[in-house]
Design a protein around this motif. Sequence first.
Motif, PDB file in Angstrom:
ATOM      1  N   VAL A 320      53.619 -13.191  35.546  1.00  0.00           N
ATOM      2  CA  VAL A 320      52.659 -14.068  34.876  1.00  0.00           C
ATOM      3  C   VAL A 320      51.519 -14.410  35.828  1.00  0.00           C
ATOM      4  O   VAL A 320      50.351 -14.462  35.427  1.00  0.00           O
ATOM      5  CB  VAL A 320      53.366 -15.342  34.355  1.00  0.00           C
ATOM      6  N   VAL A 323      49.208 -11.525  35.759  1.00  0.00           N
ATOM      7  CA  VAL A 323      48.332 -11.544  34.583  1.00  0.00           C
ATOM      8  C   VAL A 323      47.216 -12.559  34.781  1.00  0.00           C
ATOM      9  O   VAL A 323      46.038 -12.278  34.531  1.00  0.00           O
ATOM     10  CB  VAL A 323      49.164 -11.875  33.322  1.00  0.00           C
ATOM     11  N   PHE A 324      47.593 -13.731  35.288  1.00  0.00           N
ATOM     12  CA  PHE A 324      46.587 -14.769  35.532  1.00  0.00           C
ATOM     13  C   PHE A 324      45.569 -14.291  36.574  1.00  0.00           C
ATOM     14  O   PHE A 324      44.361 -14.445  36.391  1.00  0.00           O
ATOM     15  CB  PHE A 324      47.271 -16.047  36.010  1.00  0.00           C
ATOM     16  N   LEU A 326      44.703 -11.286  37.336  1.00  0.00           N
ATOM     17  CA  LEU A 326      43.832 -10.255  36.789  1.00  0.00           C
ATOM     18  C   LEU A 326      42.771 -10.865  35.880  1.00  0.00           C
ATOM     19  O   LEU A 326      41.593 -10.531  35.963  1.00  0.00           O
ATOM     20  CB  LEU A 326      44.664  -9.226  36.017  1.00  0.00           C
TER      21      LEU A 326
END
Lengths: 514, 704
Positions: A320, A323-324, A326
């Motif tokens: 996660v 993802v953050f 990126l």
Amino acid sequence: MFKTKHSVNQERYIQSLIVLVSSFFVLVLLFALLFLFLFVSINGMSHFMPLKTYTITSQSHSGQAQKHIASHLKLEQLQKMYQSTGKGAKEKLTQNAADNLIVVENTNLHVVKMKNGDTFVGELSHYQAGANAAKTRDEQEVLEARTAVDTLVSNKQNILNTQIYSLHQRARVDQLPKTQEQLQLEIEYARWQAHLKSISQQLDNYYLVMLNADGSEKKIPLEHLDLIYQPIQFNFWKKSLFVLNRLLVFISDTPTAGGQSGGIFPAIFGTFLMVVFMAILVTPFGAIVAIYLHEYAPKNRLTSTIRICISNMAAVPSVVYGVFGLGFFVYGLGGSIDELLFSDKAPAPTFGAPGLLWASLTMGLLTLPVVIVSTEEGLQRVPHNLRNGAYSLGATKLETITKIVLPIASPGILTGVILAIARAAGEVAPLMLVGAAKFAPNLPIDGQFPYIHFERQFMHLGVFIYDGALQNRGQYDNSSLMFASCMFLLAIVLILSVSATIFRSKLRERYQKI
Amino acid sequence: MKNQLNRHKERILRDSIFGWMIKISGFLVLATFTTLVVHIIYNASPLFYAPKFQYSQDYGNINASQPHAPILVENEWVFPRYQSCQLSLTSLTKNLILKNFDLDLCHDSIALKSQSNSLYLIGFKNAAWTLYEITGNSLSIIAELEMPSTLELELTKSKFDFSISNNILFVSLKNQKDVFVAFYDLEGASIKVSKHFSNVNSVHTLLNNSRLFVHTENQYWLYDMQFNVVQKLDIQADNAFVQVAPSSKEITLVSDSSELIKYSFVNQDGEFNLVQNFGHYYDFKYFDSKPVFESNLSKRVKGIFSEQQSNALIVVLDDSLFIFNSISGEKLAQYRLSDNIEYAYYSDEQILFTSSDQFNLVNITQLQGVVTLSTMFNKHIYSGYDSSNYIWQSTAISNVQGPKFSLTPLIIGSIKAALLALIVAIPTAFGGAIYTAYFAPRTIRNIIKPSIEMLEAVPSVVIGFVAAIWLAPIAEKYWLPLVFSIFAVPLIIMMFAFLHAFLHIKTMSSMAEKMRLLLVLVCVIFSIAIVFSLSSGVFSDTNDFEPVTGLSKSAIIVSIALGLAISPTIFSLIDDAIYQVPEGVKQASFALGASATQTLFKVVLVVALPSIISAIMLGFGRAFGETMIVMMVTGNTPIANWDVFSSLRSLTANITIEMPDAQPGSALYHVLFFSAAILFAFTFIINTIASLLKRKIRDESGRV
């Protein structure tokens, strides 16, 4: 109302059973740890060891030897290898399935390691150094030949990488009527091509000839030769030197042939750099937050909210954060930096693509709770009397913290940073999203201005291992290099965690003395 | 004195500045967390916005000298115009010639078709046809063809249409109820087959599938390319509006009875037949529930366009626009126009339509909102399947099928892996913790606990690597002895326990704990070795002992590797929980005459239970969020079942695999953010419950 002897015995049985079963599970865990450690190190070390060589002879019932095979693999491994290709080893080695196979260790054979990771075993016939040179086995001449080949290869690489690549880029135009300049470029391109060809032809004249066990010859171009040795030449000291040398090459070389041979220097360097930047970012922030929580924060709902946030940040799956990182760092922050500063290079991204800086920032976020929790633990161990003593001598809160509390609690901060580094060194999933590449030939630090390239992708040990596992799935025999990398990663992480434990216990001792 | 006062002031000032800075940093951590949450939710939210229409009127006037339909070239609507052997593309809005092409031959008239990034052009000159292709700025002749001699319909009077795929050109000429069709082989530049249909409503080609769809008065037929009837479709719809998807895989019909019916090709015993996708109801009611349309809906349809990349089905009626999700049939957006549409053209999320004497343009934005909760979590009949399924397939296969974003198989995969890991981890961690925290002397505990916690520090990529490279092939080969030893070893331990207790009772001397551990170790290793060698010896002769090839990528290997990875975490937490049970409680139990086991089960574990449960939950959370082990060991195939022998793909692995390829702003990007939000929410809930349980035990032990 006393217990009968029978029930006491029953009680004993049950207790004995429970103790045994529970100790069994403890042993399972300990065994798993030990096994993992030994398995990885033994397999990893085998990468550096000189190979043993065998001659395998098939013999018919009448005792006539029929066929020889020279190999560094023992019969079982050969069998295993042939099994995976669908044929039995015996059928491959002999004409007759009833034949005997005799395996003899033969230390006279030469082991040739190629640059693409292949291994060849056989008898050395001779070297050919140049087109008109005679066959030779003289060591001095061989050494000269290998230097000559190295120069030629580096020339070839140079032409390929700089001249031809740039010409190819510049000459690539779609429109048909070609300008004078383009024609000039094409001529130059052809000239370099010819030059390249002549170098390749020269290289073809340098080779060594090996003899297979059945007497047939095999030519090996020196260009592709990585290493040649004979197991017989190794006594204990030479062997240790050989292993040390291989270790050195492993640490200092770049990987070749898609991680099949060579070294892991870029991966170690990239991991190190990422971890250092991360530590620089996360240490002050984490320490200050811990100081706030322990020394300044009032006991109210807001503080407990902050604590809940931190405990949740620690539990969030690492991907996660990837993802953050990126979305927020790479595309958000990086994209805006590109728009502001690098608009001349658009649409090619500079900071708007995964890179070292964003990886460090993301890992900093991921390890922030570790640093906070560990620092706070360190602060908790500082006795209140010391603080009160400082206050009573007229020190301000700042002075108390910087001069009294922090020096005592510093092992706590250090523990946190070490744990954070260990975590970041072993983490893979978020790094794959925000900057770690499978293969990045350019190091993030080089001689070109501005020397440190924060926007570049880098190699990471964990990502390297993941990629290797993906390529060598189930092929346990070919993955000694990967095991060696695993061994390194495991060693780094374990040394870091052990030292963190030691620092923590030091902190405890210090506080007990006071 | 003054100097000292100044210094004092300076100290105070520095103190307060520093104090403020520290306070701000404290809030910064809150801000970081909020940013994390908000950013993930913000990036997941576009999935919940409905697609939007942006209407811009007066996009250009309709001109009589525009015989061809407008086309979208490089994001600009243009008019093709053919004049004096020249094709010019004129911008609709700016009245500017964008491109000019000199055709090699002069033709009487031309026909144009825009198809997958290329523009095709056929020039007619008497009996000779020339087929051109225009890509970018270059124009090239593909083939020169001869007009079929059977052609009786005049080109000027009839509607000409063509399409190209795989070196086959399909042409159709329609004059009221008469349709002439022909297939050309472009390589040989010759006509393959041709046919004259009379008394038909329309003929559509499914060129990629080599089929023809023919609509007669009230019947629908599927022909192959030799004009044999392959299938007669049982459709109860007169005079329906028929649209064939560009992929040739789907046919959409709008019948008079306000119904939208979808047919797709399904492989039925080797034959591809058109099968109706049931289960969806495409609702043409307006959102504000005005009366339903009157019966002749099909007459009012001006166009049906499918946007494969985002699974959107755009229906243009004469006075309104609808967007449906083509998978679930949900109505996502509607737009009511004030004027009547005559012709509608669609390209690249833009609808251009004519009304009265001008062009109007409607831009569709937020098409990622086509992905709904229903498409992510429910079963659907995807085109090409005859039953409903959960499917994750993130990349659209080049205009043939849209992406399928079903998160259900991924969530099932994650839960499956985590539960299986718990099956391994709970007994190991729980058993181990009982030993170290309750039975073992303090000296042994001080050695064992840190070493097991060392296992926690081992990077998961290393565990995954060993499991993938070594454990998986081993398990594939020796699965039977493995299974056998799992059952046999506990039995042997049981026997050993009785022996141990028997000796204990007989000799009445208690063994040193270290000795006992050593003994257990020896016994366990022996038993495993015996069982393993025995069983592999026994089973190797039978034919049953075949390596199971799928096993190496199955969930079972994950359970072992992942279970081993999370058990130190659970072990450490449970150990603390049991160890922290107050000594007084235990002593009271002993004083009442309870034995060690009775105290353990009836007192200690009862007191520590909430903490143990919270430890297991945290372990579950960790297994759920673990990426590398699951990714490296399994085959990463998203399968929606609970079979332990099949492969799986977890939410986390899915993010790691798909994210580097996801374009920012695409539907996939937002779906991945949504799955990250699910992961986040899941761990948040687990974490909160676990900490509530811990708080409960703290309160209770406070009372004790």
